[in-house]
Write a protein that holds these residues in place. Structure first.
Motif, mmCIF file in Angstrom:
data_model
loop_
_atom_site.group_PDB
_atom_site.id
_atom_site.type_symbol
_atom_site.label_atom_id
_atom_site.label_comp_id
_atom_site.label_asym_id
_atom_site.label_seq_id
_atom_site.Cartn_x
_atom_site.Cartn_y
_atom_site.Cartn_z
ATOM 1 N N ASN A 53 11.561 -13.923 24.875
ATOM 2 C CA ASN A 53 12.704 -14.036 23.967
ATOM 3 C C ASN A 53 13.825 -13.120 24.453
ATOM 4 O OD1 ASN A 53 12.797 -11.379 22.293
ATOM 5 N ND2 ASN A 53 10.630 -11.975 22.245
ATOM 6 N N GLY A 54 15.029 -13.355 23.939
ATOM 7 C CA GLY A 54 16.198 -12.630 24.429
ATOM 8 C C GLY A 54 16.186 -11.141 24.139
ATOM 9 N N GLU A 55 15.686 -10.766 22.968
ATOM 10 C CA GLU A 55 15.666 -9.353 22.584
ATOM 11 C C GLU A 55 14.770 -8.549 23.527
ATOM 12 O OE1 GLU A 55 14.461 -8.233 18.452
ATOM 13 O OE2 GLU A 55 16.441 -9.083 18.008
ATOM 14 N N ASP A 72 16.742 -17.702 30.894
ATOM 15 C CA ASP A 72 16.967 -18.988 30.236
ATOM 16 C C ASP A 72 18.227 -18.921 29.376
ATOM 17 O OD1 ASP A 72 16.383 -21.630 29.522
ATOM 18 O OD2 ASP A 72 15.347 -20.992 27.707
ATOM 19 N N TRP A 73 18.946 -20.028 29.328
ATOM 20 C CA TRP A 73 20.198 -20.107 28.569
ATOM 21 C C TRP A 73 19.927 -20.108 27.063
ATOM 22 C CZ3 TRP A 73 25.167 -19.480 28.973
ATOM 23 C CH2 TRP A 73 26.064 -20.196 28.187
ATOM 24 N N MET A 74 18.931 -20.909 26.647
ATOM 25 C CA MET A 74 18.596 -21.026 25.228
ATOM 26 C C MET A 74 17.340 -20.211 24.941
ATOM 27 S SD MET A 74 20.874 -23.178 24.010
ATOM 28 C CE MET A 74 20.219 -23.933 22.534
ATOM 29 N N SER A 106 23.317 -15.984 27.198
ATOM 30 C CA SER A 106 24.686 -15.523 27.470
ATOM 31 C C SER A 106 24.908 -14.118 26.903
ATOM 32 C CB SER A 106 25.704 -16.491 26.870
ATOM 33 O OG SER A 106 25.451 -16.667 25.487
ATOM 34 N N GLU A 107 24.363 -13.884 25.700
ATOM 35 C CA GLU A 107 24.530 -12.575 25.050
ATOM 36 C C GLU A 107 23.719 -11.503 25.781
ATOM 37 O OE1 GLU A 107 23.633 -10.889 20.686
ATOM 38 O OE2 GLU A 107 24.433 -12.943 20.690
ATOM 39 N N VAL A 108 22.496 -11.858 26.182
ATOM 40 C CA VAL A 108 21.658 -10.920 26.947
ATOM 41 C C VAL A 108 22.409 -10.493 28.209
ATOM 42 C CG1 VAL A 108 19.526 -10.671 28.302
ATOM 43 C CG2 VAL A 108 19.471 -11.861 26.093
ATOM 44 N N CYS A 109 22.970 -11.485 28.890
ATOM 45 C CA CYS A 109 23.677 -11.239 30.142
ATOM 46 C C CYS A 109 24.865 -10.303 29.913
ATOM 47 C CB CYS A 109 24.154 -12.579 30.697
ATOM 48 S SG CYS A 109 24.614 -12.500 32.407
ATOM 49 N N GLU A 110 25.659 -10.644 28.909
ATOM 50 C CA GLU A 110 26.841 -9.835 28.594
ATOM 51 C C GLU A 110 26.450 -8.397 28.234
ATOM 52 O OE1 GLU A 110 30.994 -11.116 26.472
ATOM 53 O OE2 GLU A 110 29.120 -11.820 25.615
ATOM 54 N N ASP A 143 29.697 -24.355 34.839
ATOM 55 C CA ASP A 143 30.993 -24.160 35.470
ATOM 56 C C ASP A 143 32.123 -24.353 34.462
ATOM 57 O OD1 ASP A 143 31.377 -23.281 38.075
ATOM 58 O OD2 ASP A 143 32.630 -25.017 38.477
ATOM 59 N N LYS A 144 31.852 -25.188 33.438
ATOM 60 C CA LYS A 144 32.899 -25.456 32.456
ATOM 61 C C LYS A 144 32.993 -24.355 31.415
ATOM 62 C CE LYS A 144 32.969 -30.448 32.840
ATOM 63 N NZ LYS A 144 32.145 -31.581 32.554
ATOM 64 N N ILE A 145 31.920 -23.611 31.222
ATOM 65 C CA ILE A 145 31.986 -22.581 30.181
ATOM 66 C C ILE A 145 32.110 -21.182 30.792
ATOM 67 C CG2 ILE A 145 30.965 -23.771 28.212
ATOM 68 C CD1 ILE A 145 28.275 -22.892 29.051
ATOM 69 N N ASP A 146 32.716 -21.146 31.983
ATOM 70 C CA ASP A 146 33.100 -19.866 32.568
ATOM 71 C C ASP A 146 31.984 -18.831 32.551
ATOM 72 O OD1 ASP A 146 35.482 -21.003 32.997
ATOM 73 O OD2 ASP A 146 36.570 -19.965 31.419
ATOM 74 N N ALA A 147 30.905 -19.155 33.264
ATOM 75 C CA ALA A 147 29.741 -18.265 33.293
ATOM 76 C C ALA A 147 30.108 -16.857 33.742
ATOM 77 C CB ALA A 147 28.693 -18.832 34.231
ATOM 78 N N TYR A 148 31.120 -16.752 34.607
ATOM 79 C CA TYR A 148 31.465 -15.435 35.120
ATOM 80 C C TYR A 148 31.940 -14.506 34.006
ATOM 81 C CZ TYR A 148 36.137 -17.505 34.944
ATOM 82 O OH TYR A 148 37.271 -18.151 34.533
ATOM 83 N N SER A 149 32.447 -15.072 32.893
ATOM 84 C CA SER A 149 33.008 -14.202 31.850
ATOM 85 C C SER A 149 31.937 -13.362 31.183
ATOM 86 C CB SER A 149 33.782 -15.016 30.814
ATOM 87 O OG SER A 149 32.908 -15.880 30.127
ATOM 88 N N PHE A 150 30.670 -13.811 31.244
ATOM 89 C CA PHE A 150 29.625 -12.916 30.744
ATOM 90 C C PHE A 150 28.664 -12.471 31.845
ATOM 91 C CE2 PHE A 150 27.143 -16.724 30.570
ATOM 92 C CZ PHE A 150 27.862 -17.665 29.828
ATOM 93 N N GLY A 151 29.058 -12.648 33.086
ATOM 94 C CA GLY A 151 28.374 -11.956 34.170
ATOM 95 C C GLY A 151 27.218 -12.649 34.860
ATOM 96 N N VAL A 152 27.138 -13.986 34.764
ATOM 97 C CA VAL A 152 26.074 -14.706 35.475
ATOM 98 C C VAL A 152 26.399 -14.737 36.971
ATOM 99 C CG1 VAL A 152 24.952 -16.958 35.746
ATOM 100 C CG2 VAL A 152 25.567 -16.147 33.477
#
Length: 230
Positions: A36-38, A55-57, A64-68, A90-99
């Motif tokens: 899990n993410g936590e 994993d994304w979900m 995304s939150e874990v990554c950020e 690519d459409k949801i700007d993965a770089y903005s949260f550091g992938v």
């Protein structure tokens, strides 16, 4: 062979996580895991793995939150997002949260291993090399260009394309080779899609994208990156 490389697998699908962990251990990687993410976030910050497969979900906290969060707390190693085909990172700007990169499910284990081997070779076994051309610096690990003190973000695919050109300066690279390197085995991508990404990349790296000085089209053959642009 890889016993000094630690990989964290953060995946809530027990079956998939088991398969990935089993295969990576068979390839002699050190593997740690969470479902899990936590827990995943705590694991990353505590163990500081060389590579994270995330994993994304995820339950409790999305990927995304874990990554950020781990990026905000100074974790700078590779994070590869595992995502369903329907989600176009690519459409949801993965770089903005550091992938750092992503792989789409369902994936073939051989493809995953090949991708990780490539990352180990270019990013883990040696200091990440930043490239300079003209007055621009390329920082591939954070898909960013820096010019005149300003950051220009690249998408994951733009970053892959530019990195490959900078690793092969002066060499003519065919569209087929580029598509194989950038999109990989599952590529049903066409040359028009590739050319569209080249156009977008030129807008970020060229002073005048209509008359490119660095990323040159070689008619009938493909593209070439020229370091000493006039």
């Amino acid at each position: 062979m890889h016993t000094n490389i630690k990989i964290a697998v953060i995946e809530d699908d027990d079956n998939l996580r088991f398969l990935v962990v089993h295969r990576l251990e068979a390839e002699q990687f050190q593997v740690i895991q969470a479902d899990n993410g936590e827990d995943g976030e705590e694991l990353i910050l505590r163990e500081k793995p060389d590579i994270v497969l995330l994993d994304w979900m995820l339950p409790k906290r999305p990927g995304s939150e874990v990554c950020e969060n781990v990026r905000d707390k100074g974790f700078s190693n590779l994070i590869i997002m595992m995502t369903a085909k329907s989600q176009d990172l690519d459409k949801i700007d993965a770089y903005s949260f550091g992938v750092s990169d992503y792989i789409t499910k369902p994936f073939n284990m051989d493809v995953l291993v090949a991708m990780i081997e490539n990352k180990v070779k270019y990013f883990v076994s040696q200091p990440v090399e930043n490239f300079t051309f003209g007055d621009t610096e390329h920082h591939p690990s954070i898909h960013t260009l820096i010019r005149d003190g300003k950051r220009i973000e690249l998408t994951i695919l733009e970053n892959r394309i530019l990195l490959y050109f900078l690793q092969n300066i002066g060499r003519v690279i065919s569209r087929d080779e580029l598509m194989e390197v950038v999109w990989g085995y599952s590529s049903n991508v066409n040359t028009r899609t590739l050319d569209m990404h080249i156009v977008r990349l030129r807008k970020k790296i060229e002073i005048n994208p209509d008359r490119p000085a660095y990323l040159i089209t070689v008619r009938g053959m493909g593209y070439k990156f020229v370091e000493d642009a006039e």
